[in-house]
Design a protein around this motif. Sequence first.
Motif, PDB file in Angstrom:
ATOM      1  N   GLY A 407       0.821  -1.197   0.000  1.00  0.00           N
ATOM      2  CA  GLY A 407       0.000   0.000   0.000  1.00  0.00           C
ATOM      3  C   GLY A 407       0.860   1.253   0.000  1.00  0.00           C
ATOM      4  N   LYS A 408       0.229   2.416   0.107  1.00  0.00           N
ATOM      5  CA  LYS A 408       0.970   3.679   0.059  1.00  0.00           C
ATOM      6  C   LYS A 408       0.329   4.702   0.980  1.00  0.00           C
ATOM      7  CE  LYS A 408       2.615   7.280  -3.076  1.00  0.00           C
ATOM      8  NZ  LYS A 408       2.724   7.742  -4.465  1.00  0.00           N
ATOM      9  N   THR A 409       1.178   5.438   1.681  1.00  0.00           N
ATOM     10  CA  THR A 409       0.703   6.520   2.538  1.00  0.00           C
ATOM     11  C   THR A 409       0.469   7.757   1.686  1.00  0.00           C
ATOM     12  OG1 THR A 409       1.982   5.664   4.401  1.00  0.00           O
ATOM     13  CG2 THR A 409       1.245   7.952   4.545  1.00  0.00           C
ATOM     14  N   GLY A 410      -0.710   8.370   1.841  1.00  0.00           N
ATOM     15  CA  GLY A 410      -1.040   9.560   1.065  1.00  0.00           C
ATOM     16  C   GLY A 410      -0.424  10.818   1.660  1.00  0.00           C
ATOM     17  N   LEU A 411      -0.422  11.892   0.867  1.00  0.00           N
ATOM     18  CA  LEU A 411       0.188  13.142   1.304  1.00  0.00           C
ATOM     19  C   LEU A 411      -0.571  13.767   2.464  1.00  0.00           C
ATOM     20  CD1 LEU A 411       1.088  14.666  -2.187  1.00  0.00           C
ATOM     21  CD2 LEU A 411       2.593  13.475  -0.579  1.00  0.00           C
ATOM     22  N   PHE A 412      -1.887  13.589   2.520  1.00  0.00           N
ATOM     23  CA  PHE A 412      -2.654  14.095   3.658  1.00  0.00           C
ATOM     24  C   PHE A 412      -2.230  13.391   4.946  1.00  0.00           C
ATOM     25  CE2 PHE A 412      -5.570  16.347   0.887  1.00  0.00           C
ATOM     26  CZ  PHE A 412      -6.038  17.373   1.701  1.00  0.00           C
ATOM     27  N   GLU A 413      -2.003  12.090   4.866  1.00  0.00           N
ATOM     28  CA  GLU A 413      -1.563  11.349   6.048  1.00  0.00           C
ATOM     29  C   GLU A 413      -0.154  11.767   6.454  1.00  0.00           C
ATOM     30  OE1 GLU A 413      -1.257   6.703   7.597  1.00  0.00           O
ATOM     31  OE2 GLU A 413      -2.059   7.156   5.601  1.00  0.00           O
ATOM     32  N   PHE A 414       0.722  12.002   5.477  1.00  0.00           N
ATOM     33  CA  PHE A 414       2.069  12.491   5.779  1.00  0.00           C
ATOM     34  C   PHE A 414       2.004  13.832   6.504  1.00  0.00           C
ATOM     35  CE2 PHE A 414       4.121   9.770   2.363  1.00  0.00           C
ATOM     36  CZ  PHE A 414       4.951   9.103   3.258  1.00  0.00           C
ATOM     37  N   ALA A 415       1.004  14.634   6.172  1.00  0.00           N
ATOM     38  CA  ALA A 415       0.901  15.991   6.727  1.00  0.00           C
ATOM     39  C   ALA A 415       0.189  16.036   8.071  1.00  0.00           C
ATOM     40  CB  ALA A 415       0.172  16.897   5.731  1.00  0.00           C
ATOM     41  N   HIS A 416      -0.169  14.878   8.634  1.00  0.00           N
ATOM     42  CA  HIS A 416      -0.911  14.834   9.904  1.00  0.00           C
ATOM     43  C   HIS A 416      -0.227  15.691  10.964  1.00  0.00           C
ATOM     44  CE1 HIS A 416      -3.554  13.362  12.967  1.00  0.00           C
ATOM     45  NE2 HIS A 416      -2.575  12.794  13.652  1.00  0.00           N
ATOM     46  N   LYS A 417      -0.991  16.535  11.616  1.00  0.00           N
ATOM     47  CA  LYS A 417      -0.547  17.486  12.646  1.00  0.00           C
ATOM     48  C   LYS A 417       0.160  18.705  12.054  1.00  0.00           C
ATOM     49  CE  LYS A 417      -1.959  15.293  16.329  1.00  0.00           C
ATOM     50  NZ  LYS A 417      -3.016  15.866  17.201  1.00  0.00           N
ATOM     51  N   GLY A 418       0.408  18.677  10.734  1.00  0.00           N
ATOM     52  CA  GLY A 418       1.129  19.775  10.106  1.00  0.00           C
ATOM     53  C   GLY A 418       0.271  20.511   9.094  1.00  0.00           C
ATOM     54  N   THR A 419       0.909  20.861   7.968  1.00  0.00           N
ATOM     55  CA  THR A 419       0.254  21.668   6.933  1.00  0.00           C
ATOM     56  C   THR A 419       0.422  21.000   5.582  1.00  0.00           C
ATOM     57  OG1 THR A 419       0.783  23.705   8.153  1.00  0.00           O
ATOM     58  CG2 THR A 419       0.203  23.947   5.824  1.00  0.00           C
ATOM     59  N   ILE A 420      -0.641  20.998   4.772  1.00  0.00           N
ATOM     60  CA  ILE A 420      -0.525  20.558   3.383  1.00  0.00           C
ATOM     61  C   ILE A 420      -0.796  21.763   2.491  1.00  0.00           C
ATOM     62  CG2 ILE A 420      -2.943  19.801   3.181  1.00  0.00           C
ATOM     63  CD1 ILE A 420      -1.830  17.492   1.399  1.00  0.00           C
ATOM     64  N   PHE A 421       0.097  21.961   1.518  1.00  0.00           N
ATOM     65  CA  PHE A 421      -0.015  23.087   0.576  1.00  0.00           C
ATOM     66  C   PHE A 421      -0.440  22.556  -0.782  1.00  0.00           C
ATOM     67  CE2 PHE A 421       2.371  25.940  -2.483  1.00  0.00           C
ATOM     68  CZ  PHE A 421       1.413  26.945  -2.457  1.00  0.00           C
ATOM     69  N   LEU A 422      -1.656  22.898  -1.188  1.00  0.00           N
ATOM     70  CA  LEU A 422      -2.205  22.447  -2.459  1.00  0.00           C
ATOM     71  C   LEU A 422      -2.031  23.560  -3.486  1.00  0.00           C
ATOM     72  CD1 LEU A 422      -5.493  20.771  -1.145  1.00  0.00           C
ATOM     73  CD2 LEU A 422      -3.298  19.677  -1.628  1.00  0.00           C
ATOM     74  N   ASP A 423      -0.934  23.484  -4.226  1.00  0.00           N
ATOM     75  CA  ASP A 423      -0.632  24.508  -5.238  1.00  0.00           C
ATOM     76  C   ASP A 423      -1.455  24.242  -6.490  1.00  0.00           C
ATOM     77  OD1 ASP A 423       0.560  26.680  -6.375  1.00  0.00           O
ATOM     78  OD2 ASP A 423       2.449  25.674  -6.837  1.00  0.00           O
ATOM     79  N   GLU A 424      -1.870  25.334  -7.147  1.00  0.00           N
ATOM     80  CA  GLU A 424      -2.714  25.251  -8.353  1.00  0.00           C
ATOM     81  C   GLU A 424      -3.948  24.380  -8.095  1.00  0.00           C
ATOM     82  OE1 GLU A 424      -0.853  25.359 -12.238  1.00  0.00           O
ATOM     83  OE2 GLU A 424       1.102  25.054 -11.283  1.00  0.00           O
ATOM     84  N   ILE A 425      -4.668  24.739  -7.071  1.00  0.00           N
ATOM     85  CA  ILE A 425      -5.853  23.989  -6.650  1.00  0.00           C
ATOM     86  C   ILE A 425      -6.923  23.975  -7.731  1.00  0.00           C
ATOM     87  CG2 ILE A 425      -6.929  26.011  -5.555  1.00  0.00           C
ATOM     88  CD1 ILE A 425      -7.030  22.402  -4.200  1.00  0.00           C
ATOM     89  N   SER A 426      -6.885  24.968  -8.623  1.00  0.00           N
ATOM     90  CA  SER A 426      -7.894  25.061  -9.691  1.00  0.00           C
ATOM     91  C   SER A 426      -7.829  23.883 -10.645  1.00  0.00           C
ATOM     92  CB  SER A 426      -7.711  26.360 -10.475  1.00  0.00           C
ATOM     93  OG  SER A 426      -6.399  26.408 -11.035  1.00  0.00           O
ATOM     94  N   GLU A 427      -6.704  23.158 -10.659  1.00  0.00           N
ATOM     95  CA  GLU A 427      -6.527  22.070 -11.621  1.00  0.00           C
ATOM     96  C   GLU A 427      -7.027  20.724 -11.102  1.00  0.00           C
ATOM     97  OE1 GLU A 427      -5.589  23.001 -14.651  1.00  0.00           O
ATOM     98  OE2 GLU A 427      -5.616  24.984 -13.685  1.00  0.00           O
ATOM     99  N   ILE A 428      -7.577  20.674  -9.893  1.00  0.00           N
ATOM    100  CA  ILE A 428      -8.118  19.407  -9.388  1.00  0.00           C
ATOM    101  C   ILE A 428      -9.391  19.071 -10.158  1.00  0.00           C
ATOM    102  CG2 ILE A 428      -9.292  18.361  -7.409  1.00  0.00           C
ATOM    103  CD1 ILE A 428      -7.272  19.391  -5.601  1.00  0.00           C
ATOM    104  N   PRO A 429      -9.497  17.857 -10.684  1.00  0.00           N
ATOM    105  CA  PRO A 429     -10.694  17.483 -11.460  1.00  0.00           C
ATOM    106  C   PRO A 429     -11.945  17.472 -10.586  1.00  0.00           C
ATOM    107  CG  PRO A 429      -9.267  15.571 -11.093  1.00  0.00           C
ATOM    108  CD  PRO A 429      -8.506  16.763 -10.647  1.00  0.00           C
ATOM    109  N   MET A 430     -13.102  17.637 -11.219  1.00  0.00           N
ATOM    110  CA  MET A 430     -14.367  17.767 -10.502  1.00  0.00           C
ATOM    111  C   MET A 430     -14.666  16.559  -9.616  1.00  0.00           C
ATOM    112  SD  MET A 430     -15.880  20.681 -10.960  1.00  0.00           S
ATOM    113  CE  MET A 430     -17.640  20.407 -10.674  1.00  0.00           C
ATOM    114  N   ASN A 431     -14.409  15.336 -10.122  1.00  0.00           N
ATOM    115  CA  ASN A 431     -14.753  14.151  -9.332  1.00  0.00           C
ATOM    116  C   ASN A 431     -13.926  14.080  -8.047  1.00  0.00           C
ATOM    117  OD1 ASN A 431     -12.385  13.588 -10.867  1.00  0.00           O
ATOM    118  ND2 ASN A 431     -12.648  11.413 -10.460  1.00  0.00           N
ATOM    119  N   LEU A 432     -12.707  14.609  -8.066  1.00  0.00           N
ATOM    120  CA  LEU A 432     -11.862  14.596  -6.881  1.00  0.00           C
ATOM    121  C   LEU A 432     -12.182  15.757  -5.946  1.00  0.00           C
ATOM    122  CD1 LEU A 432      -9.663  12.932  -5.596  1.00  0.00           C
ATOM    123  CD2 LEU A 432      -7.960  14.288  -6.822  1.00  0.00           C
ATOM    124  N   GLN A 433     -12.789  16.812  -6.492  1.00  0.00           N
ATOM    125  CA  GLN A 433     -13.171  17.957  -5.667  1.00  0.00           C
ATOM    126  C   GLN A 433     -14.168  17.544  -4.582  1.00  0.00           C
ATOM    127  OE1 GLN A 433     -14.358  21.463  -7.871  1.00  0.00           O
ATOM    128  NE2 GLN A 433     -12.723  21.165  -9.392  1.00  0.00           N
TER     129      GLN A 433
END
Length: 632
Positions: A407-433
């Motif tokens: 399996g694989k640890t996701g970036l949100f899980e890596f960021a637990h207790k910290g901060t996640i920076f989502l650059d160019e958020i406008s490019e996230i596809p609708m289904n993932l939004q």
Amino acid sequence: MVKITFIIPHQEIEAKVHAFISEIREERIVFSTTHIVGTQEAFLSECDSDIVIARGITYLALKRNLLNVSVIEISITGYDIIRALDACKKQYQAKKIAIIAAESIIYEEGFLDDILHTDIEVYKIQNEEDVVQALRMAKEHQVDAVVGGLTACRIAKNRGWQCVQIHTGEEAIRRAINEALSAAYATRLERAKAELLKVILENTKEAIVAVDQDGGVTAFNKAAYKTLNIPFNRQMTGRAISSVIPDFDTLNTADRHDAEIGVLKNINGRMILIEWAPIRVESKTVGVVYTLQNVDKIQETESIIRKELSRKGLVAKYSFGNIIGSSRVLNKTIQTAYKYSQVHSNILLMGETGTGKELFAQSIHNASSRSLEPFVAVNCAAVPENLLESELFGYVEGAFSGAVKSGKTGLFEFAHKGTIFLDEISEIPMNLQAKLLRVLQEREIRKVGDTSLLPIDVRVIASTNINLLERVRNGQFRQDLLYRLDVLNLRIPSLRERGEDIQYIAEYYIEVYCKQYGKPTPELSPGAVAVLSRNQWPGNVRELRNICERLVVLSDQKVITADEVTNLLVFSGLHADASSDENSGESAMAKLAEADWETLVKLMKVMKVNKAEMAGMLGLSRTTLWRKLKEK
């Protein structure tokens, strides 16, 4: 193992006591019996039992003297007393009887008189001296006979009294043994808890010291010895806390603060951070527990954490001090960003490309309470759409074909207790939004291929160089997601809006690249500064930084002139004079005629472009550029 000693009050019941004890099948509870009269000092000094069962004044004496032993009383029932009184009346034809016994087994006199039609006097005793005094008074009151326990009867008979002993019934024996067993179970449980607490105290890395209401040390673990630089052979339990932490008002400090408060004190040559929590029983403070940390160790641990996060690429390198410029608009933006850093709300950063949105995101993280936790940056436009979900949220084994077995640890899980920076958020596809919206709402993620939810504590900072409201109107971005992201928003000013900062930024990067390439740092002439300041900089600070690097590589003079800057901007297709299609090629041709082969080669290397790309930037055909270079 729990040891119980049963003190047999009279030999007649010894067989019954042993019979009851033999019924008990508890491996970790050991019974023993003995027979003593009164309060034998030898037993008090040699007693190694956890629980003692006794009766009468023997029980009272043990209760007073064995403070660390649970003493169980063999209770005397009303029937036991009535039976003894009836035997005394019949055996001695006594008209007046004295009951001499411990206070705990005395019953109401009038009640006994009415039942037996006999004059009864009751004398309450606690020790053997009380027995002698009671017999003296009974004699004065012309008592015919005495009823009492083993000790009272022994003394009375030695003084010539007629006496009947109160015998213990079977039910009282069984009840006392059962009560002792209950006490044994409680003792065993308390020992297990105490042992667990001891193991925790001695194996925790935090120094822990506990004191009682008088300020005496009741617990002092190994880590406390090490942290406070105290020899291990020095006994600390029982000492006053003031001998460990001088000038520290233990209970007043604890009473003033319910929450843990940190105080720095120099103890034995070490700076120690002290935190505490009061121990309260029924609203009264009866002690304090201290945790002590060596400041040097805290800093060392923080350094290790940051190095590990840095090794994994999960650290923010920049802070507000790394943002170059002193313009009013920039300072106002920094002030707002700092205020945002002190809360945990989501932030949306807006600004043109190259304005430093990630620099602001890292600065906000480093100024926040999450600064020692991970900072995870992800460019939403750079990750293929079919991989973005698994990158953000991770996946479990067998989630899809080609998935890593573990399996694989996701970036949100890596960021637990910290901060996640989502650059160019406008490019996230609708289904993932929709999935991202749920994460922001519920603060939990579901890995790809998993059915369970994983709680997370993450501060989200998103950025965009596109008008998201326009995207919402066009149906390309969810409005509810925008509201979740845009709790706090910050617009990063473009370089055009902070023209007075251009010179500082240019000088800073020229110095940086000169150090990098081992070259002396040239000055910018006033004309060069003017050319840079007039430029529009569509790529903002990032574009200016690139130009500064090219200037450092190409210039060998002590002063960078306006012509050098102009030439470079023209070659890069950035100069303001090259704004129209009609004269751009002509201007480029004029500057190209003045340039030499060496300069163009250097420029192509710095810009990492080939001849075809360079020709396109100059508005020439590749053949023309090649011919001109050959002419030179």
